[in-house]
Design an enzyme around this catalytic site. Structure first.
Site, short mmCIF file in Angstrom:
data_model
loop_
_atom_site.label_atom_id
_atom_site.label_comp_id
_atom_site.label_asym_id
_atom_site.label_seq_id
_atom_site.Cartn_x
_atom_site.Cartn_y
_atom_site.Cartn_z
N TYR A 1 0.85 -1.20 0.00
CA TYR A 1 0.00 0.00 0.00
C TYR A 1 0.89 1.26 0.00
CZ TYR A 1 -3.21 3.62 1.45
OH TYR A 1 -3.92 4.79 1.50
N THR B 1 12.29 13.32 0.94
CA THR B 1 12.55 13.14 2.37
C THR B 1 13.99 12.76 2.69
OG1 THR B 1 12.10 11.61 4.21
CG2 THR B 1 11.61 10.80 2.04
N GLU C 1 14.66 10.46 4.55
CA GLU C 1 14.68 8.99 4.63
C GLU C 1 15.35 8.38 3.38
OE1 GLU C 1 13.45 6.33 6.87
OE2 GLU C 1 13.84 7.98 8.23
N TYR D 1 8.91 2.71 2.94
CA TYR D 1 8.58 4.13 2.76
C TYR D 1 9.72 4.84 2.02
CZ TYR D 1 8.19 9.09 4.01
OH TYR D 1 8.14 10.47 3.96
N LYS E 1 9.60 6.59 -1.66
CA LYS E 1 9.94 8.00 -1.84
C LYS E 1 11.10 8.16 -2.83
CE LYS E 1 7.26 10.68 0.74
NZ LYS E 1 6.46 11.78 0.20
P1 NAP Z 1 0.96 13.51 7.20
O1 NAP Z 1 0.58 14.44 8.30
O2 NAP Z 1 1.03 12.05 7.46
O3 NAP Z 1 -0.08 13.77 6.00
C1 NAP Z 1 -0.19 12.88 4.93
C2 NAP Z 1 -1.36 13.30 4.07
O4 NAP Z 1 -1.50 12.36 2.98
C3 NAP Z 1 -2.72 13.29 4.81
O5 NAP Z 1 -3.51 14.36 4.34
C4 NAP Z 1 -3.32 11.97 4.38
O6 NAP Z 1 -4.74 11.95 4.42
C5 NAP Z 1 -2.86 11.94 2.92
N1 NAP Z 1 -2.96 10.61 2.32
C6 NAP Z 1 -2.59 9.42 2.86
N2 NAP Z 1 -2.87 8.41 2.02
C7 NAP Z 1 -3.45 8.98 0.92
C8 NAP Z 1 -3.99 8.46 -0.27
N3 NAP Z 1 -4.03 7.14 -0.52
N4 NAP Z 1 -4.50 9.33 -1.18
C9 NAP Z 1 -4.50 10.67 -0.93
N5 NAP Z 1 -4.02 11.21 0.19
C10 NAP Z 1 -3.49 10.39 1.12
O7 NAP Z 1 2.36 13.92 6.57
P2 NAP Z 1 3.17 15.31 6.71
O8 NAP Z 1 4.05 15.23 7.88
O9 NAP Z 1 2.23 16.43 6.53
O10 NAP Z 1 4.13 15.19 5.42
C11 NAP Z 1 3.73 15.70 4.16
C12 NAP Z 1 4.53 15.00 3.09
O11 NAP Z 1 5.91 15.26 3.27
C13 NAP Z 1 4.40 13.48 3.05
O12 NAP Z 1 4.49 13.07 1.71
C14 NAP Z 1 5.61 13.01 3.82
O13 NAP Z 1 5.96 11.70 3.43
C15 NAP Z 1 6.63 14.04 3.41
N6 NAP Z 1 7.69 14.32 4.39
C16 NAP Z 1 7.37 14.62 5.69
C17 NAP Z 1 8.38 14.94 6.57
C18 NAP Z 1 8.08 15.28 8.02
O14 NAP Z 1 9.00 15.22 8.83
N7 NAP Z 1 6.87 15.65 8.35
C19 NAP Z 1 9.72 14.97 6.14
C20 NAP Z 1 9.98 14.69 4.80
C21 NAP Z 1 8.96 14.38 3.93
P3 NAP Z 1 -5.53 11.55 5.79
O15 NAP Z 1 -5.50 12.79 6.64
O16 NAP Z 1 -6.87 11.17 5.30
O17 NAP Z 1 -4.75 10.42 6.42
N1 GDD Z 2 7.09 6.71 15.68
C1 GDD Z 2 7.87 6.33 16.70
N2 GDD Z 2 7.29 5.85 17.85
N3 GDD Z 2 9.21 6.42 16.57
C2 GDD Z 2 9.98 6.06 17.63
C3 GDD Z 2 9.43 5.60 18.82
C4 GDD Z 2 8.02 5.47 18.94
O1 GDD Z 2 7.48 5.05 19.95
N4 GDD Z 2 10.46 5.35 19.68
C5 GDD Z 2 11.58 5.65 19.05
N5 GDD Z 2 11.31 6.09 17.80
C6 GDD Z 2 12.31 6.48 16.79
C7 GDD Z 2 12.12 5.85 15.42
O2 GDD Z 2 12.65 4.52 15.40
C8 GDD Z 2 12.90 6.84 14.57
O3 GDD Z 2 14.27 6.53 14.61
C9 GDD Z 2 12.70 8.18 15.27
O4 GDD Z 2 12.17 7.87 16.57
C10 GDD Z 2 11.74 9.11 14.55
O5 GDD Z 2 10.58 8.38 14.26
P1 GDD Z 2 9.26 9.10 13.65
O6 GDD Z 2 8.87 10.23 14.50
O7 GDD Z 2 8.27 8.04 13.38
O8 GDD Z 2 9.80 9.75 12.29
P2 GDD Z 2 10.73 9.16 11.13
O9 GDD Z 2 12.06 9.85 11.24
O10 GDD Z 2 10.71 7.70 11.10
O11 GDD Z 2 9.96 9.66 9.83
C11 GDD Z 2 9.49 11.02 9.74
O12 GDD Z 2 10.48 11.83 9.17
C12 GDD Z 2 10.82 11.50 7.81
C13 GDD Z 2 11.93 12.48 7.37
O13 GDD Z 2 13.17 12.03 7.84
C14 GDD Z 2 8.20 10.99 8.90
O14 GDD Z 2 7.59 12.25 8.95
C15 GDD Z 2 8.49 10.67 7.45
O15 GDD Z 2 7.30 10.85 6.67
C16 GDD Z 2 9.58 11.63 6.94
O16 GDD Z 2 9.88 11.38 5.59
#
Ligand code: NAP
Ligand code: GDD
Length: 355
Positions: free
Chosen positions: A101, A132, A134, A156, A160
């Protein structure tokens, strides 16, 4: 002057909601794609929504990144000047549980939009892809910039990476204005509750008001480069205002562990803690006068099959070309999240005590 039209996928998410706010302030007409859900999923954008029977610049449409026809039809009807592809299954941990998915949405979803742009031959359309940090799963250098090697470590990250490359391929093959922002972790009061920062600030605020007992976390030693979503969505917009399409790393240039985040958040909320034990037995003990209790424990189900241990970005290019000047740092980000979560927790505790 004619108003610019933007289309945002993922408008209900953290970034989508802040970006919609920013673009409406800049007098754009903003269209957002939302998923059909059996319960309300528009909490982050309700304050922006006006019934379309009245005057509004903000429109919502049902759609899904897995549904090519709807994506094509919406782009064809709306004819946006700018498309921001923020929609994704964005949780790294969940991507190990739902890999197919995640690839459909986070990977192929991007291709569906690019194909629609190509077939519709819309002139002057600009496309932004949410790439990202990631993508950089392995430490080759001291910090990561636009030229660093990619080594994704999760379904993921791999999805990406597909989206990142296909965006570049469409830019180079079909002369589409398609840019990417390689954004490092960015958080905010609107961060989803299952990401680690929000999990921590929400728990501590609720603990403060006696609503929670113990928090369970996974890997405390992963290091992340954390910024604020408000600063980062402004860069998403700036990236599309450049003369030429390009790729940009957006990061704070500082890296902290999950444990550092806990320590700083506890300090700000006034919790005195000490860490004891090792590995899965490591715990944070809360010291309140002469009483000691376990505040945080480790649960191995929050560990991932493969982990990105260390992330730190180098945003020299963005500092120079986008004039990137973040307003928040690690401490003020945590303060903002805690202030928000404290006021929600206070409301919940009042409700509970009035029952
Ligand atoms: P988020 O809060 O998880 O928002 C994701 C959005 O995508 C939500 O509106 C979600 O809708 C929508 N979505 C999920 N599945 C979908 C589908 N099948 N079709 C259409 N829409 C769908 O993520 P975010 O933190 O705002 O991040 C925005 C983007 O930047 C994402 O692409 C993420 O991977 C990327 N990114 C995030 C970070 C970070 O640290 N935040 C860093 C680097 C890149 P629902 O509300 O209905 O679930
Ligand atoms: N979620 C989560 N929950 N993470 C945990 C936990 C927990 O209980 N405990 C430790 N972690 C660690 C994860 O293993 C990871 O190393 C770190 O905390 C950050 O986890 P997340 O906050 O889930 O973010 P992420 O870094 O995996 O991913 C986010 O940042 C990416 C950019 O670097 C997401 O926003 C991604 O969509 C985004 O691309």
């Amino acid at each position: 002057m004619k108003k610019k039209i933007a289309l945002i996928t993922g408008v209900t998410g953290q970034d989508g909601s802040y970006l919609a706010e920013l673009l409406l302030k800049k007098k754009y007409i903003v269209h957002g794609i939302i998923r059909k859900s059996s319960s309300f999923n528009t909490g982050r954008i309700d304050h922006l929504y006006i019934d379309p029977h009245y005057k509004t610049n903000f429109f919502l449409h049902y759609g899904d990144l897995t549904d090519s026809n709807t994506i094509y039809n919406l782009i064809s009807q709306i004819k946006p000047n700018e498309i921001y592809n923020l929609g994704a299954q964005s949780h790294v941990g969940v991507s190990f549980e739902n890999p197919e998915y995640t690839a459909e949405v986070t990977g192929l979803g991007t291709l569906r939009i690019l194909e629609a742009i190509r077939f519709l031959k819309l002139k002057n359309i600009k496309f932004y892809q949410a790439s990202t940090s990631e993508l950089f799963g392995k430490k080759f250098d001291k910090s990561f910039n636009e030229n660093s090697n990619f080594y994704p470590k999760s379904p993921y990250g791999a999805s990406k990476l597909f989206s990142h490359w296909i965006t570049k391929i469409y830019r180079e093959s079909y002369d589409i204005f398609a840019s990417t922002g390689i954004l490092f972790n960015h958080e905010s009061p609107r961060r989803g509750e299952t990401f680690v920062t929000k999990k921590i600030t929400r728990f501590l605020a609720r603990k403060f008001y006696g609503l929670e007992k113990t928090l369970f976390l996974g890997n405390l030693y992963a290091k992340r480069d954390w910024g604020h979503a408000i600063d980062y969505v402004e860069m998403q917009w700036k990236i599309l205002q450049q003369r030429k399409p390009d790729d940009y790393v957006i990061s704070s240039g500082k890296s902290y562990s999950v444990k550092d985040f806990v320590n700083e958040a506890c300090k700000q909320i006034g919790f005195k803690i000490i860490w004891v034990g090792k590995g899965l037995n490591e715990r944070a003990i809360l010291i309140n006068k002469n009483k000691r209790s376990t505040l945080i424990k480790i649960d191995k189900r929050y560990f991932r099959p493969s982990e990105v241990d260390y992330l730190i970005g180098d945003s020299k290019k963005a500092f120079k070309e986008l004039k990137f000047k973040p307003k928040y740092n690690f401490k003020s980000l945590i303060r903002d999240m805690l202030n928000h979560d404290m006021s929600l927790a206070k409301k919940d505790s009042l409700l509970l005590n009035n029952d």
